[in-house]
Design an enzyme around this catalytic site. Sequence first.
Site, PDB file in Angstrom:
ATOM      1  N   LEU A 621       0.844  -1.258  -0.019  1.00 43.28           N
ATOM      2  CA  LEU A 621      -0.017  -0.014   0.051  1.00 43.28           C
ATOM      3  C   LEU A 621       1.030   1.275   0.021  1.00 43.28           C
ATOM      4  O   LEU A 621       1.094   1.897   0.940  1.00 43.28           O
ATOM      5  CB  LEU A 621      -0.857  -0.121   1.196  1.00 43.28           C
ATOM      6  CG  LEU A 621      -1.761   1.065   1.417  1.00 43.28           C
ATOM      7  CD1 LEU A 621      -2.932   1.168   0.258  1.00 43.28           C
ATOM      8  CD2 LEU A 621      -2.286   1.147   2.777  1.00 43.28           C
ATOM      9  N   PRO A 622       1.302   1.663  -1.044  1.00 43.22           N
ATOM     10  CA  PRO A 622       2.420   2.794  -1.127  1.00 43.22           C
ATOM     11  C   PRO A 622       1.549   4.149  -0.810  1.00 43.22           C
ATOM     12  O   PRO A 622       0.365   4.321  -1.302  1.00 43.22           O
ATOM     13  CB  PRO A 622       2.850   2.988  -2.596  1.00 43.22           C
ATOM     14  CG  PRO A 622       2.778   1.474  -3.088  1.00 43.22           C
ATOM     15  CD  PRO A 622       1.450   0.938  -2.447  1.00 43.22           C
ATOM     16  N   HIS A 623       2.123   4.788   0.034  1.00 41.61           N
ATOM     17  CA  HIS A 623       1.570   6.192   0.480  1.00 41.61           C
ATOM     18  C   HIS A 623       2.384   6.951   0.996  1.00 41.61           C
ATOM     19  O   HIS A 623       3.442   6.552   1.691  1.00 41.61           O
ATOM     20  CB  HIS A 623       0.532   5.744   1.480  1.00 41.61           C
ATOM     21  CG  HIS A 623       0.700   5.273   2.686  1.00 41.61           C
ATOM     22  ND1 HIS A 623       0.918   3.963   2.820  1.00 41.61           N
ATOM     23  CD2 HIS A 623       0.874   5.672   4.006  1.00 41.61           C
ATOM     24  CE1 HIS A 623       1.258   3.436   4.191  1.00 41.61           C
ATOM     25  NE2 HIS A 623       1.433   4.449   4.791  1.00 41.61           N
ATOM     26  N   ALA A 624       2.259   8.217   1.331  1.00 45.65           N
ATOM     27  CA  ALA A 624       2.840   9.115   2.149  1.00 45.65           C
ATOM     28  C   ALA A 624       2.151  10.374   2.484  1.00 45.65           C
ATOM     29  O   ALA A 624       0.840  10.391   2.595  1.00 45.65           O
ATOM     30  CB  ALA A 624       3.830   9.810   1.069  1.00 45.65           C
TER      31      ALA A 624
END
Length: 706
Positions: A621-624
């Site tokens: 779950l790529p997120h920033a």
Amino acid sequence: MILDKRSSAILLNIIDEGDSVTVKTLSRRLNISQRTIRYDLKKIDDWLVSKNMNKLQRLHGKGITIDNEEKNVIKESLRDIEAYSYVNSSDERKKIIALKLLDSSEPITIKELQNILFVSKNTILKELKALRLWFKEREVKLVGKTGIGYFLEGKENKKRSSVKELMTQILNKDMAIDIIKVINGMYEVDNCISKELKNLFNKIDINYIEECVKYAEKLLKKEFTYNSYMNLITHLAIAIKRLLSNKEIKMSGDNLNKIKKFSEFKIAVKLAEKLEEKFNIKIPDDEIAYMTMHLVGTRVQKDLNSQFENELVFDLTQMLIRNFEKEYGVTITNKNFLTKNLTLHLRPAIYRIKFDIKIENPLLKDIKNRYKHIYLTTKKVFKIVENTYDFKANDDEIGYIAMHFACALHNQENSHDGKVHVLVVCGSGVGTSKLLEAQLKVKFPQINIVDTISIFDCNKYKDEKIDFIISTIDIENKFFATLVVNPLLSWEDCKLIENTLNVSQIKNNSLTENIVIRIMNSISNHCDVRNYEQLQNEITFILKNSEKGNEFEGGKPMLKDLITCDNIELNMEVVDWEDAVYKGGKILLDKDYITPRYIHGIINKIKEIGPYIVIAPGIALPHARPEEGVKKLSMSIMTLKNPVEFGNEDNDPVNLIITLAAIDNETHLKALSQLMGLLNNSEDVKKILNAKEKKEVIKILEKYSK
């Protein structure tokens, strides 16, 4: 042409894989270089051709495989070749020898050990010399006789304790659940030692033993703590294995008669009857008495059948509290709560110490550091109990008792509302931490989540009243004790939270729970269950699917609103994890939902703190943070043609990328909650991975967008 043992091991690994396997994976499993693997693959090809079979198949981007029709023929050709064993370290050799000695019913010769370990006679003698001292410290004697071999002498309970200790050391973990996962083949540890561990538990049905422990809980009207629950399963597995080899516990007649008077002895008899029938063994009274002591010595978090006032231990508890108050110079206000919990703990603790049943305290180091004065005071006042029962408690037991005093003092100083105040931490404070927050709020109403934050913001809260950090990644924090859990809470995670924070989990509806148990029992009777816990979770989810959602689901976009056909890419080819993160983000970038800085921010954060975005097996779950380049709340889904590794030991390789771009800490929570439901259903995840058309994915998303 003859194939050497190392090449045979490589070939067997390729056959057993079922699908393709990479050179990198083979290198890691067998602990030999990729260059050596490639060299041996050529030898394997030559050997196959000499046997009139096809060469290995090299699939671009996937790895190496072999013709399915030829697998059984190859195995038959290799039946006399033992699996290759690389040169183990001295420590590994000693563990392997110790396990062999503990498992063998006959003396073992030096020659036999040489054949197993591929080292010289002098090396074996050196390891045996060191092991003689190791066993002596555990009250077991290593005996060597010329012309006969080496064997062990000593009490059976000491040998079993040695087996458990070795297993814990090999895994380098304190939790008994890890031992059980090795038995079930769910954990990969060092190849040679793993083989010895699994040999110890050949033909042992762990799932059945777990059902027996649950049965004992019901009969005792007690609920064991998570660690104790798993330790009891491990003990029973070891006991059954030893009994199958005719290695029985012997107990003095005096102790046996005393133990038979315990109410737990009757429960142990019923437990033994179930185990006798399943494993076709006879369990003598001495063994049943030993099982009784484990039942008595098992830590409990709930006892529905206790009357402490009539027991000596109740008086000891009160004396312990009075002396602690005097030594520490404090008055504990809520004595009733402390007395109840400490008495509940002390009765099994006394019998554990008395009968030398050891347990590990995974928080001992933290207790000694953070609550040094409390720990030392507890150790001093516990001498009352030691003198009463004429024994000496170890540091692990003292640590558990100190935790009760520390919790009581902390509660009266800080927790006037009766809640445990926690920070939820992940890499960014937006994605995985919000997933975790949603689950904690639903499952643990006694937990007050002060904030969900990034790993970099922890020190900002050093002056706040925080009891614990619950994190999805390993962090070092000198201000607060930290629990590390999975972003999607497992049963083990929930039990760890319950026991450490002293909070209760909201249970499933009892009717639903009973139906699930009945379904699981029926399935277990007719099938081999690969992942018992996951199947149980999925059945529970199906049965409860019509129930109302959680508090995060009102007035916010749903999953299907954020992931439309335009935001889905299937069967994408990527070079590595960076490429996977970039292409997953590019779906949103092309629609001007994010800036390039957002993608670079995710990649840089992974490089800095590790693969925090890998939230479950095969799923990232790529997120920033929103301020790192988010223009519009959005999500994308991308499946990969070939899985890639992010460096997450438990959940690699990844073949599903779900990119999240949140504009704040709240608006995406409804969709995230629905995503959590989807990810808990492995069948629907599998359908997404196998989807050929985007509308197949949309159909699944709509199922959870309600």
